[in-house]
Write a protein that holds these residues in place. Structure first.
Motif, PDB file in Angstrom:
ATOM      1  N   LEU A   1       0.915  -1.031  -0.021  1.00 51.47           N
ATOM      2  CA  LEU A   1      -0.298  -0.391  -0.060  1.00 51.47           C
ATOM      3  C   LEU A   1       0.566   0.739   0.333  1.00 51.47           C
ATOM      4  CD1 LEU A   1      -3.095   1.090  -0.389  1.00 51.47           C
ATOM      5  CD2 LEU A   1      -2.740   1.526   2.948  1.00 51.47           C
ATOM      6  N   MET A   2       2.050   1.144   0.430  1.00 47.83           N
ATOM      7  CA  MET A   2       2.647   2.588   0.535  1.00 47.83           C
ATOM      8  C   MET A   2       3.364   2.449  -0.696  1.00 47.83           C
ATOM      9  SD  MET A   2       2.870   4.486   3.581  1.00 47.83           S
ATOM     10  CE  MET A   2       1.953   4.508   4.927  1.00 47.83           C
ATOM     11  N   GLY A   3       3.797   1.394  -0.827  1.00 42.63           N
ATOM     12  CA  GLY A   3       4.937   1.604  -2.158  1.00 42.63           C
ATOM     13  C   GLY A   3       3.648   2.035  -3.154  1.00 42.63           C
ATOM     14  N   VAL A   4       2.567   2.043  -3.433  1.00 40.72           N
ATOM     15  CA  VAL A   4       1.318   2.124  -4.637  1.00 40.72           C
ATOM     16  C   VAL A   4       1.083   3.114  -4.230  1.00 40.72           C
ATOM     17  CG1 VAL A   4      -0.839   1.100  -5.375  1.00 40.72           C
ATOM     18  CG2 VAL A   4       0.189  -0.118  -5.281  1.00 40.72           C
ATOM     19  N   ILE A   5       0.489   4.018  -3.024  1.00 38.78           N
ATOM     20  CA  ILE A   5       0.222   5.500  -2.726  1.00 38.78           C
ATOM     21  C   ILE A   5       1.904   6.112  -2.981  1.00 38.78           C
ATOM     22  CG2 ILE A   5      -0.238   7.214  -0.598  1.00 38.78           C
ATOM     23  CD1 ILE A   5      -1.766   4.470   0.413  1.00 38.78           C
ATOM     24  N   GLY A   6       2.975   6.230  -2.543  1.00 36.90           N
ATOM     25  CA  GLY A   6       4.183   6.590  -2.755  1.00 36.90           C
ATOM     26  C   GLY A   6       4.705   6.521  -4.423  1.00 36.90           C
ATOM     27  N   ALA A   7       3.467   5.588  -5.249  1.00 39.69           N
ATOM     28  CA  ALA A   7       4.495   5.551  -6.755  1.00 39.69           C
ATOM     29  C   ALA A   7       3.052   6.985  -7.565  1.00 39.69           C
ATOM     30  CB  ALA A   7       3.455   4.859  -8.166  1.00 39.69           C
ATOM     31  N   VAL A   8       1.652   6.873  -7.275  1.00 38.27           N
ATOM     32  CA  VAL A   8       1.131   7.664  -7.666  1.00 38.27           C
ATOM     33  C   VAL A   8       1.788   9.366  -7.274  1.00 38.27           C
ATOM     34  CG1 VAL A   8      -1.490   8.987  -6.855  1.00 38.27           C
ATOM     35  CG2 VAL A   8      -0.914   6.287  -7.121  1.00 38.27           C
TER      36      VAL A   8
ATOM     37  N   ALA B   1      10.147   6.642  -9.298  1.00 40.31           N
ATOM     38  CA  ALA B   1       9.158   7.352  -8.527  1.00 40.31           C
ATOM     39  C   ALA B   1       8.429   7.183  -7.333  1.00 40.31           C
ATOM     40  CB  ALA B   1       8.572   8.065 -10.122  1.00 40.31           C
ATOM     41  N   ALA B   2       7.934   5.531  -7.428  1.00 38.05           N
ATOM     42  CA  ALA B   2       7.805   5.223  -6.488  1.00 38.05           C
ATOM     43  C   ALA B   2       8.119   4.639  -4.808  1.00 38.05           C
ATOM     44  CB  ALA B   2       7.010   3.710  -6.724  1.00 38.05           C
ATOM     45  N   VAL B   3       9.837   4.592  -5.413  1.00 42.59           N
ATOM     46  CA  VAL B   3      10.135   5.097  -3.782  1.00 42.59           C
ATOM     47  C   VAL B   3      10.618   6.035  -3.294  1.00 42.59           C
ATOM     48  CG1 VAL B   3      12.699   4.574  -2.939  1.00 42.59           C
ATOM     49  CG2 VAL B   3      12.154   2.622  -4.759  1.00 42.59           C
ATOM     50  N   VAL B   4      10.873   7.512  -4.181  1.00 46.65           N
ATOM     51  CA  VAL B   4      10.800   8.672  -3.441  1.00 46.65           C
ATOM     52  C   VAL B   4       9.125   8.837  -3.082  1.00 46.65           C
ATOM     53  CG1 VAL B   4      10.725  11.038  -4.552  1.00 46.65           C
ATOM     54  CG2 VAL B   4      12.562   9.243  -5.478  1.00 46.65           C
ATOM     55  N   GLY B   5       8.288   8.544  -3.469  1.00 41.16           N
ATOM     56  CA  GLY B   5       7.107   9.225  -2.682  1.00 41.16           C
ATOM     57  C   GLY B   5       6.989   8.169  -1.767  1.00 41.16           C
ATOM     58  N   ALA B   6       7.373   7.478  -1.977  1.00 41.65           N
ATOM     59  CA  ALA B   6       7.116   6.011  -0.445  1.00 41.65           C
ATOM     60  C   ALA B   6       7.666   6.252   0.783  1.00 41.65           C
ATOM     61  CB  ALA B   6       7.117   4.411  -1.025  1.00 41.65           C
ATOM     62  N   VAL B   7       9.075   6.858   0.732  1.00 46.50           N
ATOM     63  CA  VAL B   7      10.004   7.214   1.421  1.00 46.50           C
ATOM     64  C   VAL B   7       8.897   8.874   1.668  1.00 46.50           C
ATOM     65  CG1 VAL B   7      12.090   8.279   2.361  1.00 46.50           C
ATOM     66  CG2 VAL B   7      12.117   6.168   0.691  1.00 46.50           C
TER      67      VAL B   7
END
Length: 93
Positions: free
Chosen positions: A45-52, A74-80
């Motif tokens: 969930l964190m990865g998918v939301i982070g990707a968005v 982009a997903a890693v940056v967003g998830a972090v």
């Protein structure tokens, strides 16, 4: 939003299955970077939301994100960012 058709993660050609794969990998990497400990569902969930979030932020600064590796970055940056914000809010409560 512009007239372009977007798929999952805000990117054309990314289906829900690929969004889950990218989300799981990005969530796991973000978990390791931030030294968080979450379950499998929360990681995905964190990865998918982070990707968005990551794809949205990339578009705002004019960076185009294409392909598996671009979406993953982009997903890693967003998830972090999401984990960091969650910890900042939780720490104040």
């Amino acid at each position: 939003m512009d007239a372009e058709v977007y798929g999952a993660l805000g990117q054309p050609g990314v289906g829900i299955f690929m969004a889950i794969i990218v989300g799981a990998i990005a969530g796991w990497i973000a978990e390791k970077v931030t030294r968080a400990s979450m379950g499998l569902f929360a990681t995905i969930l964190m990865g998918v939301i982070g990707a968005v979030v990551g794809n949205f932020l990339a578009r705002q600064v004019g960076v185009t994100v294409y392909g598996f590796w671009g979406n993953l970055a982009a997903a890693v940056v967003g998830a972090v960012l999401i984990i960091w914000i969650y910890r900042a809010i939780r720490g104040r409560a």
